[in-house]
Design an enzyme around this catalytic site. Structure first.
Site, PDB file in Angstrom:
ATOM      1  N   HIS A 251      39.704  37.138  48.567  1.00  0.00           N
ATOM      2  CA  HIS A 251      38.426  37.745  48.184  1.00  0.00           C
ATOM      3  C   HIS A 251      37.736  37.029  47.036  1.00  0.00           C
ATOM      4  O   HIS A 251      36.636  37.420  46.627  1.00  0.00           O
ATOM      5  CB  HIS A 251      38.610  39.230  47.868  1.00  0.00           C
ATOM      6  CG  HIS A 251      39.260  39.526  46.556  1.00  0.00           C
ATOM      7  ND1 HIS A 251      38.553  39.989  45.461  1.00  0.00           N
ATOM      8  CD2 HIS A 251      40.541  39.448  46.154  1.00  0.00           C
ATOM      9  CE1 HIS A 251      39.383  40.179  44.454  1.00  0.00           C
ATOM     10  NE2 HIS A 251      40.601  39.862  44.839  1.00  0.00           N
ATOM     11  N   CYS A 375      40.918  43.526  35.945  1.00  0.00           N
ATOM     12  CA  CYS A 375      42.204  44.217  35.833  1.00  0.00           C
ATOM     13  C   CYS A 375      42.412  44.839  34.456  1.00  0.00           C
ATOM     14  O   CYS A 375      43.312  45.650  34.271  1.00  0.00           O
ATOM     15  CB  CYS A 375      43.344  43.249  36.138  1.00  0.00           C
ATOM     16  SG  CYS A 375      43.290  42.603  37.815  1.00  0.00           S
TER      17      CYS A 375
END
Length: 451
Positions: A251, A375
């Site tokens: 991705h 993240c």
């Protein structure tokens, strides 16, 4: 009229005129919407007339329409399990997986037998770091990495520390690059792995992979690199660069989410202990049914990247320069984080002095940007990557990462410049620190008292 998906690559390559927003990542130019606007989108309590401009390409990329075209048949008609060996459905899915494996391998100069499909780069990093050290645990008890690695590499290293392994977290220079002499000095007889990211996800710095690989080869230590942000953006040759293990993600290169690949060198052979048990798929390295549509999309994305890498790089470089020049022409005290000479141009990490980063992000509701890694974006702490570069805490808090890519338009960059400049000036007008700095007061010399 919508632009046909099959005509899209022709427009990209030939530079033909296209409809105003055909390649835009936003549905429509975002602006403050009226109460009567039924198409308005509410973002953080503010209604805007369309989706925000997307400039967070390091977090994820939109799927290239050509990738989607390649994937669709394997959702609708060729839906066989690639591990079914007794009928046509399984055979054609297996053939498609192997074709995709060859395409991924070709992009990095590897043998297809060295590519193992996983769920993404995080899983690859876990297999590489934990898998190598656990396999060679009797002889190798030491890992070298850097303080600016992705969180999944750092957390894997901390997990190994709990099992009794020793980890050396190398500092980086102010430009974000590793000191090669320091790396060489850190390697010990029991070092089992050197893990250094190819392109940093927060600041876009490109590490000297070939030099690192040469040092590791001379010392007889496997070299692992997290290349999720590098694949398809910079040339990679695993043999020339001496890479032993490499983590890849779909991705990040206009492919689907949920698929990645681990490169694992065959000669000299590097062994890993699998982190997942099951049916023995992917030659036992990663058990679980291989998701054929995702793998096919990943392979298609790699093939497109191989064909268009040079064009994409030139175009993104122009967009980066446009964005930087546009902001600097109207705003002072803007600092670029990380080396400008050794960086992927689609990543531009800027700090704006005398502006609080969270306030700036909250104000930029019409532009999708971030203050660092997706993240770690939930944390209010300043970026550990910027702190490792020696960036002071107040400046680390003001950083914004602009991510540009294949489908970013000039108009989106211009709109991002306009909105960013407006918000920075607005916040500085309210900042007594900015007023003091402009008056020539050294803010570091002030002794602040608490009340």
């Amino acid at each position: 009229m919508a632009l046909s998906r099959r005509l899209l690559p022709l427009f990209l390559r030939r530079g033909a005129p296209i409809p105003a927003r055909a390649l835009s990542t936003a549905v429509a130019p975002a602006a403050v919407a009226s109460e009567e606007d039924e198409a308005a989108v509410t973002v953080k309590g503010v209604r805007i007339s369309g989706r925000p401009l997307y400039m967070d390409m390091q977090a994820t990329t939109p799927v290239d329409p050509r990738v989607l075209d390649a994937m669709l048949p394997f959702y609708l008609s060729r839906y066989g399990n690639p591990h079914s060996r007794t009928h046509l459905y399984g055979w054609e899915s297996d053939a498609a997986v192997e074709d995709a494996r060859a395409r991924v391998a070709s992009l990095v100069g590897a043998d297809p037998r060295e590519i193992f499909f996983t769920s993404g780069a995080t899983e690859c990093n876990n297999i590489a770091v934990k898998g190598v050290m656990r396999f060679y645990r009797e002889r190798r008890r030491h890992v070298i990495t850097t303080q600016t690695e992705h969180k999944c590499v750092l957390d894997s290293c901390r997990y190994l520390q709990q099992e009794g392994f020793e980890i050396t977290y190398l500092p980086v220079r102010k430009d974000g690059l590793v000191d090669l002499a320091q790396l060489e000095d850190a390697i010990r007889p029991d070092t089992g792995l050197v893990s250094i990211m190819a392109v940093n996800n927060e600041i876009g710095v490109v590490q000297p992979l070939e030099e690192i690989g040469r040092i590791c080869k001379e010392k007889g230590v496997p070299f692992h690199t997290d290349a999720a942000q590098a694949l398809g953006k910079i040339p990679i040759d695993v043999n020339r660069m001496g890479i032993g293990l490499m983590s890849l993600s779909g991705h990040k290169i206009y492919g689907p989410k949920g698929v990645g690949a681990l490169y694992l060198r065959r000669r000299p052979r590097i062994r890993v202990e699998p982190q997942m048990n099951g049916g023995g798929q992917e030659r036992g390295i990663r058990s679980g049914t291989v998701p054929t549509p995702l793998v096919v999309g990943f392979g298609a994305a790699c093939e497109i990247a191989a064909q268009e890498m040079d064009y994409d790089h030139r175009r993104v470089s122009a967009l980066q320069q446009r964005l930087l020049d546009g902001i600097r022409a109207q705003v002072d005290d803007v600092v670029i984080n990380g080396s400008m000479e050794h960086r992927y141009p689609g990543n531009l990490n800027l700090s704006f002095a005398y502006v609080e980063g969270e306030s700036l992000l909250m104000g930029l509701k019409e532009v999708a940007v971030s203050s660092g890694s997706a993240c770690t974006s939930a944390s209010l702490e300043p970026s550990y990557v910027l702190r490792a570069l020696g960036v002071e805490e107040d400046m680390a808090h003001t950083s914004i990462r602009f991510g540009m890519g294949r489908f970013t338009t000039d108009e989106e960059v211009d709109r991002a410049i306009e909105l960013t400049v407006h918000q920075v000036k607005k916040l500085r007008d309210m900042s007594p620190l900015y007023e003091m700095a402009k008056a020539g007061i050294d803010l570091k010399s002030i002794e602040w008292s608490q009340h």
